[in-house]
Design a protein around this motif. Structure first.
Motif, PDB file in Angstrom:
ATOM      1  N   ARG A  70      26.640  36.606  40.505  1.00  0.00           N
ATOM      2  CA  ARG A  70      27.759  37.552  40.500  1.00  0.00           C
ATOM      3  C   ARG A  70      28.732  37.190  39.394  1.00  0.00           C
ATOM      4  O   ARG A  70      29.291  38.053  38.711  1.00  0.00           O
ATOM      5  N   TYR A 102      24.750  45.210  35.721  1.00  0.00           N
ATOM      6  CA  TYR A 102      24.176  43.867  35.655  1.00  0.00           C
ATOM      7  C   TYR A 102      23.321  43.668  34.413  1.00  0.00           C
ATOM      8  O   TYR A 102      23.240  42.546  33.896  1.00  0.00           O
ATOM      9  N   ARG A 119      23.579  37.993  36.316  1.00  0.00           N
ATOM     10  CA  ARG A 119      22.181  38.421  36.353  1.00  0.00           C
ATOM     11  C   ARG A 119      21.851  38.903  37.744  1.00  0.00           C
ATOM     12  O   ARG A 119      22.438  38.453  38.721  1.00  0.00           O
ATOM     13  N   LEU A 120      20.851  39.784  37.821  1.00  0.00           N
ATOM     14  CA  LEU A 120      20.473  40.406  39.084  1.00  0.00           C
ATOM     15  C   LEU A 120      18.957  40.350  39.242  1.00  0.00           C
ATOM     16  O   LEU A 120      18.220  40.692  38.312  1.00  0.00           O
ATOM     17  N   LEU A 137      21.768  37.250  43.056  1.00  0.00           N
ATOM     18  CA  LEU A 137      22.387  37.508  41.779  1.00  0.00           C
ATOM     19  C   LEU A 137      23.336  36.397  41.404  1.00  0.00           C
ATOM     20  O   LEU A 137      23.825  35.660  42.260  1.00  0.00           O
ATOM     21  N   LYS A 153      25.954  42.743  32.073  1.00  0.00           N
ATOM     22  CA  LYS A 153      26.391  41.361  32.312  1.00  0.00           C
ATOM     23  C   LYS A 153      25.364  40.369  31.760  1.00  0.00           C
ATOM     24  O   LYS A 153      25.740  39.353  31.166  1.00  0.00           O
TER      25      LYS A 153
END
Length: 186
Positions: A85, A58, A68-69, A83, A61
């Motif tokens: 995803r 993440y 995002r997380l 998140l 990402k």
């Protein structure tokens, strides 16, 4: 690092990053059975190396602007997360997901955290469509989508295989203009 208050109950939303792998694994160990009722996250995060790898995926990402997380902390303890995803700025679409330990259920934490993500996606990033995908059997997750004002758009029959059983997925979504209109009425 930032922290956003989720209300006056000691809950905060913060980025969840690779350096927090030990805390993340401890959280996953506490909630493994409950969290794993409907999602495979506890199966993916089995030890410190896999926890770090998941958090790093993440971070990667986020660096690519593809996801995002964020963790949800309650009184300083990591109890769940939300998140992006999927995050596709070119198309103006994203998908939000969530998980929560059983001890933190019933406080509105996921709803409040997801609302912050939607606000940011719509207001800052200009997203047009925000999706929520849940197992048709995951009533708490579907209830969050409803509380967020999302509309059920589809049921994908036997969409995914999880722990040897095929499950239906429900697709829920809200469009930016509907989100803004509902927010002004609150």
């Amino acid at each position: 690092m930032f922290a956003r208050s989720l209300g006056d109950d000691g809950a905060e939303l913060r980025p969840l990053e690779p350096w927090q792998a030990e805390e993340y694994l401890a959280h996953m160990d506490r909630g493994r059975e409950f969290i794993g009722t409907h999602i495979a996250l506890p199966d993916v995060v089995a030890d410190l190396a896999s926890a770090r790898a998941y958090l790093q995926s993440y971070a990667d990402k986020a660096a690519a602007d593809e996801g995002r997380l964020y963790g949800i902390w309650l009184d300083g303890t990591l109890v769940g997360g939300v998140l992006f995803r999927v995050f596709d700025p070119a198309q103006g679409t994203c998908e939000i997901g969530c998980w929560l330990e059983q001890a933190a259920v019933g406080r509105g934490l996921v709803t409040r955290a997801a609302a912050l993500l939607i606000d940011w996606a719509v207001d800052v990033r200009g997203m047009h469509r925000i999706e929520w995908v849940a197992s048709a059997e995951n009533t708490p997750s579907i209830n969050v989508a409803k509380r967020l004002g999302m509309s059920r758009e589809a049921v994908l029959r036997e969409k995914y295989l999880y722990r040897g059983t095929r499950h239906d997925s429900e697709i829920w979504a809200v469009l930016a203009e509907d989100w803004r209109a509902a927010r002004t009425k609150r």
